[in-house]
Design a protein around this motif. Sequence first.
Motif, PDB file in Angstrom:
ATOM      1  N   LYS A  50      13.529  42.913  33.265  1.00  0.00           N
ATOM      2  CA  LYS A  50      13.605  41.836  32.884  1.00  0.00           C
ATOM      3  C   LYS A  50      12.702  41.624  31.039  1.00  0.00           C
ATOM      4  CE  LYS A  50      11.230  37.017  32.935  1.00  0.00           C
ATOM      5  NZ  LYS A  50      11.261  35.727  33.257  1.00  0.00           N
ATOM      6  N   LYS A  51      11.873  42.715  31.178  1.00  0.00           N
ATOM      7  CA  LYS A  51      11.723  42.933  29.334  1.00  0.00           C
ATOM      8  C   LYS A  51      12.852  43.672  28.999  1.00  0.00           C
ATOM      9  CE  LYS A  51       7.518  45.373  27.708  1.00  0.00           C
ATOM     10  NZ  LYS A  51       7.696  46.353  26.456  1.00  0.00           N
ATOM     11  N   GLU A  55      17.797  40.503  23.851  1.00  0.00           N
ATOM     12  CA  GLU A  55      18.840  39.288  23.572  1.00  0.00           C
ATOM     13  C   GLU A  55      17.311  38.745  21.987  1.00  0.00           C
ATOM     14  OE1 GLU A  55      20.893  37.189  24.743  1.00  0.00           O
ATOM     15  OE2 GLU A  55      21.662  38.062  26.350  1.00  0.00           O
ATOM     16  N   THR A  56      16.140  39.081  22.504  1.00  0.00           N
ATOM     17  CA  THR A  56      15.511  38.457  21.136  1.00  0.00           C
ATOM     18  C   THR A  56      16.055  39.220  19.520  1.00  0.00           C
ATOM     19  OG1 THR A  56      13.258  38.986  22.923  1.00  0.00           O
ATOM     20  CG2 THR A  56      13.220  39.364  20.103  1.00  0.00           C
ATOM     21  N   GLU A  75      17.044  36.526  37.116  1.00  0.00           N
ATOM     22  CA  GLU A  75      15.552  35.759  37.911  1.00  0.00           C
ATOM     23  C   GLU A  75      15.215  35.595  39.037  1.00  0.00           C
ATOM     24  OE1 GLU A  75      13.162  34.989  36.233  1.00  0.00           O
ATOM     25  OE2 GLU A  75      13.793  34.545  33.837  1.00  0.00           O
ATOM     26  N   GLN A 119      15.220  40.747  27.218  1.00  0.00           N
ATOM     27  CA  GLN A 119      14.207  40.327  26.258  1.00  0.00           C
ATOM     28  C   GLN A 119      14.345  40.416  25.359  1.00  0.00           C
ATOM     29  OE1 GLN A 119      10.898  39.794  29.252  1.00  0.00           O
ATOM     30  NE2 GLN A 119      11.134  37.535  29.243  1.00  0.00           N
ATOM     31  N   GLU A 120      14.196  42.147  25.284  1.00  0.00           N
ATOM     32  CA  GLU A 120      14.652  42.939  24.233  1.00  0.00           C
ATOM     33  C   GLU A 120      15.842  42.639  23.326  1.00  0.00           C
ATOM     34  OE1 GLU A 120      13.964  47.121  22.358  1.00  0.00           O
ATOM     35  OE2 GLU A 120      11.852  46.309  24.070  1.00  0.00           O
TER      36      GLU A 120
END
Length: 125
Positions: free
Chosen positions: A76-77, A83-84, A20, A80-81
Amino acid sequence: MSSNPTKEIRLHEGELNVMELLWSNKVLAAKDISKIIKEYIGWEKNTTYTVIKRLIDKGAIQREDPGFLCSAKVSKKEIQEIETKALLKKMFNGSLITFINEYLSNQSLTTEEIIELQRMLNYRK
């Protein structure tokens, strides 16, 4: 940033704290990361450096000399993908529909939120 990582990079919460910072600041010296993490999370320098090394080994960040300058190699995207998808697979048998149904069944949505969800679904057609 790579748009198609060669391997799936999974990050735990502590690693995400470091990421982050890099996503927000683009480039930071390892010593500055350590100072910020100590102030906000309380980790000692060696702990932060260990996490940075782990992130380098995973291919999530790169470090350049001089100054041990660190920057993110994945967006980050992308994380996120990854981990989602992992969450959906682990908790909902990989089904987005099951997740959405379970999630929405426990929520009170405002009229505005319902309209926005309908708009998003109509856009995806």
